[in-house]
Write an enzyme that holds these catalytic residues in place. Structure first.
Site, PDB file in Angstrom:
ATOM      1  N   TYR A 186      15.065  18.597 103.713  1.00 37.50           N
ATOM      2  CA  TYR A 186      16.364  17.949 103.918  1.00 37.50           C
ATOM      3  C   TYR A 186      16.157  16.477 104.290  1.00 37.50           C
ATOM      4  O   TYR A 186      15.028  15.971 104.250  1.00 37.50           O
ATOM      5  CB  TYR A 186      17.193  18.747 104.936  1.00 37.50           C
ATOM      6  CG  TYR A 186      17.477  20.145 104.423  1.00 37.50           C
ATOM      7  CD1 TYR A 186      18.265  20.322 103.285  1.00 37.50           C
ATOM      8  CD2 TYR A 186      16.902  21.265 105.014  1.00 37.50           C
ATOM      9  CE1 TYR A 186      18.497  21.594 102.756  1.00 37.50           C
ATOM     10  CE2 TYR A 186      17.136  22.537 104.489  1.00 37.50           C
ATOM     11  CZ  TYR A 186      17.927  22.689 103.361  1.00 37.50           C
ATOM     12  OH  TYR A 186      18.153  23.937 102.820  1.00 37.50           O
ATOM     13  N   HIS A 235      17.086  18.962 112.691  1.00 34.15           N
ATOM     14  CA  HIS A 235      16.477  19.592 111.506  1.00 34.15           C
ATOM     15  C   HIS A 235      15.653  18.538 110.762  1.00 34.15           C
ATOM     16  O   HIS A 235      16.185  17.756 109.979  1.00 34.15           O
ATOM     17  CB  HIS A 235      17.564  20.175 110.609  1.00 34.15           C
ATOM     18  CG  HIS A 235      17.052  21.183 109.610  1.00 34.15           C
ATOM     19  ND1 HIS A 235      15.752  21.198 109.176  1.00 34.15           N
ATOM     20  CD2 HIS A 235      17.673  22.233 108.992  1.00 34.15           C
ATOM     21  CE1 HIS A 235      15.588  22.196 108.311  1.00 34.15           C
ATOM     22  NE2 HIS A 235      16.746  22.838 108.192  1.00 34.15           N
ATOM     23  N   THR A 254      20.775  30.308 108.039  1.00 30.82           N
ATOM     24  CA  THR A 254      21.998  29.960 107.308  1.00 30.82           C
ATOM     25  C   THR A 254      22.693  31.225 106.836  1.00 30.82           C
ATOM     26  O   THR A 254      22.074  32.087 106.210  1.00 30.82           O
ATOM     27  CB  THR A 254      21.640  29.022 106.138  1.00 30.82           C
ATOM     28  OG1 THR A 254      21.295  27.758 106.697  1.00 30.82           O
ATOM     29  CG2 THR A 254      22.804  28.840 105.172  1.00 30.82           C
ATOM     30  N   ARG A 265      12.660  20.492 114.526  1.00 34.41           N
ATOM     31  CA  ARG A 265      11.938  21.419 113.656  1.00 34.41           C
ATOM     32  C   ARG A 265      11.293  20.627 112.531  1.00 34.41           C
ATOM     33  O   ARG A 265      11.955  19.788 111.901  1.00 34.41           O
ATOM     34  CB  ARG A 265      12.882  22.463 113.073  1.00 34.41           C
ATOM     35  CG  ARG A 265      12.165  23.641 112.425  1.00 34.41           C
ATOM     36  CD  ARG A 265      13.150  24.707 111.992  1.00 34.41           C
ATOM     37  NE  ARG A 265      12.518  26.021 111.940  1.00 34.41           N
ATOM     38  CZ  ARG A 265      12.786  26.936 111.015  1.00 34.41           C
ATOM     39  NH1 ARG A 265      13.679  26.692 110.069  1.00 34.41           N
ATOM     40  NH2 ARG A 265      12.198  28.115 111.025  1.00 34.41           N
ATOM     41  N   ASN A 306      12.681  23.116  98.905  1.00 35.39           N
ATOM     42  CA  ASN A 306      13.596  22.143  98.302  1.00 35.39           C
ATOM     43  C   ASN A 306      12.872  20.994  97.596  1.00 35.39           C
ATOM     44  O   ASN A 306      13.374  19.870  97.537  1.00 35.39           O
ATOM     45  CB  ASN A 306      14.604  21.632  99.334  1.00 35.39           C
ATOM     46  CG  ASN A 306      15.582  22.728  99.723  1.00 35.39           C
ATOM     47  OD1 ASN A 306      16.194  23.336  98.851  1.00 35.39           O
ATOM     48  ND2 ASN A 306      15.691  23.012 101.002  1.00 35.39           N
ATOM     49  N   ASN A 352      12.065  21.412 105.896  1.00 41.91           N
ATOM     50  CA  ASN A 352      12.567  22.121 104.702  1.00 41.91           C
ATOM     51  C   ASN A 352      13.170  21.241 103.614  1.00 41.91           C
ATOM     52  O   ASN A 352      14.067  21.673 102.875  1.00 41.91           O
ATOM     53  CB  ASN A 352      13.563  23.210 105.112  1.00 41.91           C
ATOM     54  CG  ASN A 352      12.888  24.270 105.967  1.00 41.91           C
ATOM     55  OD1 ASN A 352      11.670  24.297 106.037  1.00 41.91           O
ATOM     56  ND2 ASN A 352      13.656  25.120 106.605  1.00 41.91           N
ATOM     57  N   GLN A 409      21.443  23.534 115.807  1.00 42.46           N
ATOM     58  CA  GLN A 409      20.594  22.782 114.872  1.00 42.46           C
ATOM     59  C   GLN A 409      21.423  21.747 114.110  1.00 42.46           C
ATOM     60  O   GLN A 409      22.387  22.091 113.411  1.00 42.46           O
ATOM     61  CB  GLN A 409      19.879  23.710 113.884  1.00 42.46           C
ATOM     62  CG  GLN A 409      18.726  22.952 113.209  1.00 42.46           C
ATOM     63  CD  GLN A 409      18.094  23.668 112.042  1.00 42.46           C
ATOM     64  OE1 GLN A 409      18.792  24.237 111.200  1.00 42.46           O
ATOM     65  NE2 GLN A 409      16.772  23.644 111.969  1.00 42.46           N
ATOM     66  N   GLY A 454      12.882  34.802 112.219  1.00 39.43           N
ATOM     67  CA  GLY A 454      14.086  34.515 111.458  1.00 39.43           C
ATOM     68  C   GLY A 454      14.705  35.782 110.910  1.00 39.43           C
ATOM     69  O   GLY A 454      15.481  36.467 111.590  1.00 39.43           O
ATOM     70  N   ARG A 455      14.324  36.129 109.669  1.00 39.32           N
ATOM     71  CA  ARG A 455      14.957  37.272 109.003  1.00 39.32           C
ATOM     72  C   ARG A 455      14.980  38.559 109.820  1.00 39.32           C
ATOM     73  O   ARG A 455      15.972  39.295 109.753  1.00 39.32           O
ATOM     74  CB  ARG A 455      14.317  37.498 107.632  1.00 39.32           C
ATOM     75  CG  ARG A 455      14.937  36.596 106.566  1.00 39.32           C
ATOM     76  CD  ARG A 455      14.146  36.603 105.278  1.00 39.32           C
ATOM     77  NE  ARG A 455      12.780  36.126 105.530  1.00 39.32           N
ATOM     78  CZ  ARG A 455      11.873  35.935 104.590  1.00 39.32           C
ATOM     79  NH1 ARG A 455      12.164  36.186 103.343  1.00 39.32           N
ATOM     80  NH2 ARG A 455      10.672  35.495 104.904  1.00 39.32           N
TER      81      ARG A 455
HETATM   82  C1  8OZ Z   1      18.537  29.069 103.287  1.00 34.67           C
HETATM   83  C2  8OZ Z   1      19.654  28.767 102.544  1.00 34.67           C
HETATM   84  C3  8OZ Z   1      20.314  27.593 102.770  1.00 34.67           C
HETATM   85  C4  8OZ Z   1      19.859  26.694 103.737  1.00 34.67           C
HETATM   86  C5  8OZ Z   1      16.792  25.786 105.724  1.00 34.67           C
HETATM   87  C6  8OZ Z   1      19.089  25.404 106.301  1.00 34.67           C
HETATM   88  O1  8OZ Z   1      15.974  26.196 104.892  1.00 34.67           O
HETATM   89  C7  8OZ Z   1      18.239  26.037 105.518  1.00 34.67           C
HETATM   90  C8  8OZ Z   1      18.722  26.999 104.482  1.00 34.67           C
HETATM   91  C9  8OZ Z   1      18.074  28.189 104.249  1.00 34.67           C
HETATM   92  O2  8OZ Z   1      16.432  25.123 106.699  1.00 34.67           O
END
Ligand code: 8OZ
Length: 363
Positions: free
Chosen positions: A181, A176, A27, A228, A236, A179, A100, A317-318
């Site tokens: 969501y 997705h 993101t 994923r 979260n 994480n 994604q 990732g990073r």
């Molecule tokens: C970091 C900041 C905002 C969203 C994820 C889409 O963790 C994200 C995300 C990561 O999958």
């Protein structure tokens, strides 16, 4: 032990990837007005096209599915047109890219929702997390529970978004399901207290994720559908009392659907790999197609896990933020540049398209 290498081609469904390194979804909060990715995004992804597979940043399937400022969408014609610049740029460099597909569920804020509506969730339980909105970090808003008769509409939004992604030139999509969501909120019992067919048992909590996967497969084909998941991640504010049973079941069902890959966040997203006892080998053994491993990998760990046949592809990732030529650097054993945390989320070209490739940074 196997004698495979990270830098050899790999067949993902009908695609041939040039190596086993995947750029994980990241993101970056730089979409323009209308949540449209532009030329700058095309340049960013083009610079990283030597990854065997790129997975786009998380992209909302509807306005309701948005949870952060300036993230891109895939539900308007202008967004499809914007993404077409990205896929053309990546393909011109010989790269492959999946989009994604994202619905944040309760990880949102009223200021991002249509008419200031409450974000939606399996149950009306607020997440213990913050979102980036109005140029700052704020607690997410109190959500409302989705009615049973709203769920087909959400499945349909994913189905349409998958078709839109193909229209934009993507090679496939990644659902997705990770994480914390929406789809993960349904799967994890800390966030799902429903008493209908979408709550309670392992099967019921998996239902929405599996319906979405089946709808996307039906629309664009199993060879172009990946997902994923993050079975033990507390990202979260979600948790599970039965993660192994839940995700063993989910992966068995995804295997039956024939989707092309599962992309597994092994541990706490962006954090410890040892956050909770969990047998990721069980997912690897259950799933017959491609297993993409993610979380805390470096060259040594990816090399040894490949030799042990624990995964087929490895998502970084990073490291891709500050190293557009990460594949070349890993192959050469070259040093990696460090990311500037201040420019990860939001802004323009600085900290986005201005990290040089190593040949350029040496000269
Ligand atoms: C970091 C900041 C905002 C969203 C994820 C889409 O963790 C994200 C995300 C990561 O999958």
């Amino acid at each position: 032990m196997t004698n495979k290498t990270l830098f050899e081609p790999y067949k993902l469904g009908s695609l041939t990837l040039s190596n086993r390194i995947v750029m994980a979804p990241l993101t970056r909060n730089r979409a323009g007005a209308g949540f449209i990715p532009g030329e700058l995004a095309a340049e960013y992804y083009r610079q990283r096209a030597s990854a065997g597979l790129l997975i786009s940043e998380a992209t909302q399937i509807s306005q309701q599915g948005q949870g952060y400022q300036d993230t891109p969408g895939i539900y308007s014609q202008a967004q499809i047109d914007g993404w077409r610049k990205v896929t053309a740029a990546v393909h011109a460099k010989g790269g492959r890219i999946f989009l994604q597909l994202w619905h944040v569920g309760r990880v949102s804020h009223v200021d991002l929702q249509e008419n200031g509506a409450a974000p939606v969730a399996p149950s009306a339980i607020r997440a213990e997390t913050k979102t980036f909105v109005n140029d700052g970090f704020f607690d997410v808003s109190e959500p409302r529970a989705l009615a049973l008769d709203e769920l087909p509409g959400i499945v349909n939004d994913f189905r349409q978004a998958a078709a839109n992604a193909i229209a934009a030139g993507f090679d496939g999509v990644e659902i997705h399901g990770a994480n914390g969501y929406l789809l993960d909120q349904f799967a994890r019992d800390s966030a799902n207290r429903r008493t209908d067919a979408y709550g309670g048992s392992v099967e019921n909590r998996a239902r929405l994720m599996l319906e979405v996967a089946a709808a996307v497969v039906e629309k664009i084909g199993a060879e172009r559908t990946g997902i994923r998941i993050s079975p033990v991640s507390p990202a979260n504010g979600v948790s599970s009392s039965d993660a192994q049973a839940q995700f063993d079941y989910i992966v068995d069902q995804l295997n039956s659907l024939g989707i092309v890959y599962i992309h597994v966040v092994e541990g706490a997203t962006g954090g410890s790999r040892d956050v909770a006892p969990f047998d990721f080998g069980s997912l690897r053994r259950r799933f017959k197609n491609t297993y993409i491993a993610n979380n805390g990998y470096d060259l040594d760990l990816a090399t040894s896990r490949l030799a042990e046949d624990k995964a087929d592809l490895f998502a970084f990732g990073r490291p891709f933020i500050a190293n557009p030529d990460l594949v070349e650097r890993l192959e050469a054993g070259a040093p990696l540049a460090q990311v500037n945390p201040a420019t990860i989320y939001g802004g323009g070209a600085v900290g986005y398209t201005d990290y040089p490739a190593i040949a350029a940074s040496r000269s």
